[in-house]
Design a protein around this motif. Structure first.
Motif: not given
Length: 135
Positions: A57-61
């Motif tokens: 979620l933090n990298k691509t979301g």
């Protein structure tokens, strides 16, 4: 995100130590200790998916994949809660403490855990769906 990674590694270390002790004393294990071993394994898997969910979620979301991760994490959370209820119930009824077996009551306890998991999954999934739609 680092918190979940550290927590996963702590659970993994605890699981490794627990499994090593279970292997050493495998001939003396009580049924309750086998259930605890399965619970520890479930905790490790749940924490791994929680860490992967937040990392993704933090990298691509991407909402579709994040929603799938969220559903898996929700299902594992419901399973953890149900297994905890199961352990609490069988210990309260005296399994491996005062009685070697619970007899026919064990089937009722398992049925209770299945119902708890089913309704817990429905509850957590509906909450996760609300979170996905509100963000």
């Amino acid at each position: 995100m680092q918190f979940y990674k550290v927590l996963f590694l702590a659970y993994l270390g605890f699981a490794a130590a627990w499994c090593a002790l279970c292997y050493v004393y495998r001939r003396d294990l009580l049924p309750l200790q086998r259930y605890i071993t399965a619970t520890v394994g479930l905790l490790v898997v749940e924490q791994a998916f929680t860490w992967l969910y937040w990392r993704y979620l933090n990298k691509t979301g991407h909402p579709g994949v994040a929603g799938a991760y969220l559903f898996i994490v929700s299902a594992l959370s419901a399973a953890r809660n149900s297994v905890s209820l199961y352990l609490l119930t069988v210990v309260s009824m005296g399994l491996s403490v005062t009685r070697p077996s619970l007899g026919s009551a064990m089937a009722k306890v398992r049925l209770l855990a299945v119902f708890h998991f089913t309704f817990g999954l429905l509850c957590v999934s509906s909450h996760a769906t609300l979170i996905e739609h509100s963000s």
